[in-house]
Design a protein around this motif. Structure first.
Motif, PDB file in Angstrom:
ATOM      1  N   GLU A   1       0.835  -1.218   0.000  1.00  0.00           N
ATOM      2  CA  GLU A   1       0.000   0.000   0.000  1.00  0.00           C
ATOM      3  C   GLU A   1       0.861   1.256   0.000  1.00  0.00           C
ATOM      4  O   GLU A   1       0.570   2.250  -0.668  1.00  0.00           O
ATOM      5  N   ALA A   2       2.016   1.195   0.698  1.00  0.00           N
ATOM      6  CA  ALA A   2       2.896   2.383   0.739  1.00  0.00           C
ATOM      7  C   ALA A   2       3.462   2.670  -0.650  1.00  0.00           C
ATOM      8  O   ALA A   2       3.541   3.826  -1.082  1.00  0.00           O
ATOM      9  N   ILE A   3       3.813   1.618  -1.373  1.00  0.00           N
ATOM     10  CA  ILE A   3       4.334   1.811  -2.746  1.00  0.00           C
ATOM     11  C   ILE A   3       3.209   2.310  -3.652  1.00  0.00           C
ATOM     12  O   ILE A   3       3.379   3.238  -4.452  1.00  0.00           O
ATOM     13  N   SER A   4       2.029   1.731  -3.474  1.00  0.00           N
ATOM     14  CA  SER A   4       0.883   2.115  -4.315  1.00  0.00           C
ATOM     15  C   SER A   4       0.529   3.587  -4.101  1.00  0.00           C
ATOM     16  O   SER A   4       0.065   4.266  -5.010  1.00  0.00           O
ATOM     17  N   ALA A   5       0.828   4.093  -2.910  1.00  0.00           N
ATOM     18  CA  ALA A   5       0.523   5.514  -2.621  1.00  0.00           C
ATOM     19  C   ALA A   5       1.478   6.442  -3.373  1.00  0.00           C
ATOM     20  O   ALA A   5       1.185   7.620  -3.588  1.00  0.00           O
ATOM     21  N   LEU A   6       2.604   5.911  -3.833  1.00  0.00           N
ATOM     22  CA  LEU A   6       3.563   6.742  -4.595  1.00  0.00           C
ATOM     23  C   LEU A   6       3.117   6.881  -6.047  1.00  0.00           C
ATOM     24  O   LEU A   6       3.560   7.755  -6.774  1.00  0.00           O
ATOM     25  N   GLY A   7       2.264   5.934  -6.504  1.00  0.00           N
ATOM     26  CA  GLY A   7       1.835   5.978  -7.910  1.00  0.00           C
ATOM     27  C   GLY A   7       1.569   4.575  -8.415  1.00  0.00           C
ATOM     28  O   GLY A   7       1.630   3.613  -7.651  1.00  0.00           O
ATOM     29  N   VAL A   8       1.296   4.464  -9.718  1.00  0.00           N
ATOM     30  CA  VAL A   8       1.019   3.149 -10.301  1.00  0.00           C
ATOM     31  C   VAL A   8       2.368   2.461 -10.495  1.00  0.00           C
ATOM     32  O   VAL A   8       3.176   2.873 -11.327  1.00  0.00           O
ATOM     33  N   ALA A   9       2.610   1.417  -9.690  1.00  0.00           N
ATOM     34  CA  ALA A   9       3.927   0.762  -9.702  1.00  0.00           C
ATOM     35  C   ALA A   9       3.987  -0.310 -10.791  1.00  0.00           C
ATOM     36  O   ALA A   9       2.971  -0.903 -11.159  1.00  0.00           O
ATOM     37  N   HIS A  10       5.188  -0.537 -11.301  1.00  0.00           N
ATOM     38  CA  HIS A  10       5.440  -1.737 -12.106  1.00  0.00           C
ATOM     39  C   HIS A  10       5.688  -2.842 -11.088  1.00  0.00           C
ATOM     40  O   HIS A  10       6.664  -2.793 -10.336  1.00  0.00           O
ATOM     41  N   LYS A  11       4.775  -3.805 -11.034  1.00  0.00           N
ATOM     42  CA  LYS A  11       4.855  -4.839  -9.992  1.00  0.00           C
ATOM     43  C   LYS A  11       5.343  -6.145 -10.584  1.00  0.00           C
ATOM     44  O   LYS A  11       4.760  -6.677 -11.516  1.00  0.00           O
ATOM     45  N   LEU A  12       6.460  -6.637 -10.031  1.00  0.00           N
ATOM     46  CA  LEU A  12       6.994  -7.935 -10.456  1.00  0.00           C
ATOM     47  C   LEU A  12       6.936  -8.876  -9.258  1.00  0.00           C
ATOM     48  O   LEU A  12       7.062  -8.436  -8.112  1.00  0.00           O
ATOM     49  N   ASP A  13       6.743 -10.125  -9.564  1.00  0.00           N
ATOM     50  CA  ASP A  13       6.557 -11.157  -8.514  1.00  0.00           C
ATOM     51  C   ASP A  13       7.351 -12.369  -8.985  1.00  0.00           C
ATOM     52  O   ASP A  13       6.850 -13.254  -9.644  1.00  0.00           O
ATOM     53  N   VAL A  14       8.670 -12.378  -8.704  1.00  0.00           N
ATOM     54  CA  VAL A  14       9.545 -13.389  -9.305  1.00  0.00           C
ATOM     55  C   VAL A  14       9.991 -14.404  -8.265  1.00  0.00           C
ATOM     56  O   VAL A  14       9.986 -14.134  -7.056  1.00  0.00           O
TER      57      VAL A  14
ATOM     58  N   LEU B   1      10.528 -12.943  -4.600  1.00  0.00           N
ATOM     59  CA  LEU B   1      10.726 -11.513  -4.381  1.00  0.00           C
ATOM     60  C   LEU B   1       9.671 -10.715  -5.127  1.00  0.00           C
ATOM     61  O   LEU B   1       9.324 -11.045  -6.261  1.00  0.00           O
ATOM     62  N   HIS B   2       9.166  -9.684  -4.473  1.00  0.00           N
ATOM     63  CA  HIS B   2       8.265  -8.744  -5.113  1.00  0.00           C
ATOM     64  C   HIS B   2       9.045  -7.469  -5.373  1.00  0.00           C
ATOM     65  O   HIS B   2       9.789  -7.020  -4.495  1.00  0.00           O
ATOM     66  N   LEU B   3       8.891  -6.928  -6.583  1.00  0.00           N
ATOM     67  CA  LEU B   3       9.517  -5.651  -6.885  1.00  0.00           C
ATOM     68  C   LEU B   3       8.411  -4.654  -7.177  1.00  0.00           C
ATOM     69  O   LEU B   3       7.504  -4.962  -7.953  1.00  0.00           O
ATOM     70  N   GLY B   4       8.480  -3.517  -6.529  1.00  0.00           N
ATOM     71  CA  GLY B   4       7.574  -2.415  -6.853  1.00  0.00           C
ATOM     72  C   GLY B   4       8.443  -1.298  -7.412  1.00  0.00           C
ATOM     73  O   GLY B   4       9.297  -0.789  -6.686  1.00  0.00           O
ATOM     74  N   ILE B   5       8.285  -1.000  -8.694  1.00  0.00           N
ATOM     75  CA  ILE B   5       9.160  -0.009  -9.346  1.00  0.00           C
ATOM     76  C   ILE B   5       8.332   1.205  -9.730  1.00  0.00           C
ATOM     77  O   ILE B   5       7.326   1.085 -10.439  1.00  0.00           O
TER      78      ILE B   5
END
Ligand code: FAD
Ligand code: S2G
Ligand code: ZN
Length: 462
Positions: free
Chosen positions: A334-347, A385-389
């Motif tokens: 949620e904290a990352i989502s509050a920064l904007g629309v993230a590129h979300k990877l789930d590797v 690992l989850h990446l929020g970019i």
């Protein structure tokens, strides 16, 4: 044959009742945009069947009308599979399972329960808890994620190292195929080798093979004592080494979550709260143990024996203390989502490659998308690992491609627990290979010959 849109709506109304067919744009809106705000589309209607038979009737109406069906549970999926596509040549009907909320009695002899697909994870945990049981899967979206959606995505979450993913909890299923046929194998026989296991096949099928309407689930012992430790560590290779030690030495281990200081600082900025340590550590492991007897000493002993691998540690066995530590990890999304629309990877990476991946991926992202902010966090014992970019515009997938190709190069998977959805279809063949994808397509065309179930999910529309 295709019915006029008005005829489709009439057929849907006679299938589920007029009140359960939403056509007003305002009433449809929350069903048409996904949790990440990255995907949205327009539905001809949202339908809310109240029974398995009504789900079958919805399918018959859609086949007659040449419409397609987008199954939806809690709409917490993160790969765009639960909302109408942005572009569709056919009318899209969102089939919401939220009214399929039966909670049957817990079977105390078998330690199992049969529930409706629309039951939320939180309601399932409460129902099982009231009968003195736990449930093996838990995740931060528990208040909205549904049993059907979790089966469809084979959800993982924080306790996979102890209980496995959603597929491992399934002992029976009821589902409706695209032609309205009802599959039902619910008795809950743990050992049942009578041909293909259709429940296992539907787990992870992301709404492309059938709509799950009920499930028979195995429950776990409800363990009275829990302790959580937050460990300050130097880097991800120490994290991997420590995760291995914890798994080997601590039978009561139930979760090992990895995150880094940039994520911790972001969560504290976003959600408030005190820093857990006086000094900053580059990385953190959040470790949970649960047992019938208090596991605090056993956990403390393993931490002690880990020596320099652990730079600092704080433990909490009271509920408030445990929740305070868990929040530092669970609020990442949620904290990352509050920064904007993230590129979300789930590797997912092999344990031996995880630390190297963390270093390499940060460099790769910086190279292809200079100045982006990359937050890494996830489930350490599964290499997930989850990446929020944050940085590149949502439709610029350069950074997604860079991360996913590096993942494949390092022997990993492009989707560890969230599924392919529409987000990752471009990388499915690079990851699974042509033979696997051809076999999956053969299964899809056998069970959904008209391609009405969630077109564009798993397999890109040609
Ligand atoms: P939806 O989002 O409604 O649908 C997901 C997919 O399943 C879609 O393709 C949809 O078409 C299909 N579907 C839904 N219901 C059915 C049905 N009854 N039959 C057939 N197909 C169906 N996921 C994890 O694995 N681990 C985590 O730790 C985790 N943490 C999360 C934390 C947050 C804050 C959020 C927002 C999400 C998280 N997720 C996690 C992702 C998400 O919660 C899971 O994918 C969950 O399983 C989705 O359930 P849902 O009911 O919301 O499904
Ligand atoms: C997690 C949730 C969603 C995300 O936090 O474990 O599965 O990618 C994820 O932020
Ligand atoms: Zn996760």
């Amino acid at each position: 044959m295709s019915l006029e849109p008005a005829a489709l709506l009439d057929a849907l109304r006679s299938a589920v009742g007029p009140a359960q067919v939403l056509t007003d744009p305002d009433l449809r809106a929350s069903y048409e945009s996904d949790w990440t705000r990255r995907w949205q589309g327009e539905a001809a209607a949202v339908v809310r069947p109240g029974s398995t038979e009504e789900v079958a009737a919805v399918f018959r109406a859609c086949v007659a009308a040449g419409a397609v069906v987008v199954p939806q549970g809690g709409n917490t999926g993160l790969v765009g599979g639960s909302v109408p596509r942005a572009v569709s040549w056919k009318p899209q009907v969102v089939l919401s399972t939220l009214r399929l909320r039966d909670l049957e009695e817990v079977d105390p002899l078998a330690g199992e329960v049969t529930v409706g697909a629309g039951v939320t994870l939180a309601a399932l945990h409460a129902h099982a808890g009231a009968a003195g049981y736990g449930f093996g899967v838990d995740l931060a979206a528990r208040d909205s994620a549904t049993v059907g959606g979790m089966i469809a995505t084979n959800a993982g979450g924080i306790h996979v190292l102890r209980h496995g993913m959603m597929r491992a909890q399934l002992v029976g299923i009821e589902a409706v195929l695209a032609d309205g046929t009802v599959l039902r194998r619910l008795p809950g026989l743990v050992k049942d080798n009578t041909g293909y296991n259709l429940a296992s096949l539907l787990a992870g099928s992301e709404g492309t093979l059938a709509v799950v309407t009920r499930a028979r689930l195995r429950l776990t012992p409800l363990l009275a004592r829990r302790v959580v430790a937050l460990l300050g560590i130097a880097n991800s290779s120490d994290a991997v080494e420590l995760a291995g030690e914890l798994q080997r030495k601590l039978p009561s281990l139930s979760a090992v979550e990895l995150f880094f200081d940039d994520g911790l600082q972001l969560v504290l900025e976003h959600a408030g709260g005190e820093p857990p340590f006086r000094e900053v550590h580059p990385a953190y492991l959040l470790v949970e143990a649960e047992a019938a007897e208090d596991p605090t000493h056993a956990l403390a002993a393993v931490v002690q024996a880990a020596g320099d691998l652990v730079r600092d540690a704080v433990l909490a066995s009271d509920q408030a203390g445990r929740e305070r530590l868990w929040r530092l990890r669970e609020r990442h999304t949620e904290a990352i989502s509050a920064l904007g629309v993230a590129h979300k990877l789930d590797v997912g990476l092999p344990a031996a490659a995880l630390a190297a991946f963390v270093g390499a991926v940060r460099q790769r992202v910086e190279r292809v998308a200079p100045g982006s902010r990359t937050f890494i966090y996830g489930h350490a014992c599964e290499g997930n690992l989850h990446l929020g970019i944050i940085g590149p515009p949502p439709d610029d997938e350069t950074v997604d491609d860079a991360v996913l190709r590096l993942t494949i190069e390092m022997g990993g998977t492009v989707s560890a627990e969230h599924g392919i959805g529409i987000a990752k279809t471009a990388w499915l063949e690079a990851d699974r290979g042509a033979a696997d994808v051809a076999a999956m397509r053969a299964i899809k065309s056998a069970l959904d010959p008209h391609g009405i179930l969630n077109p564009g999910v798993l397999f890109a529309l040609s």
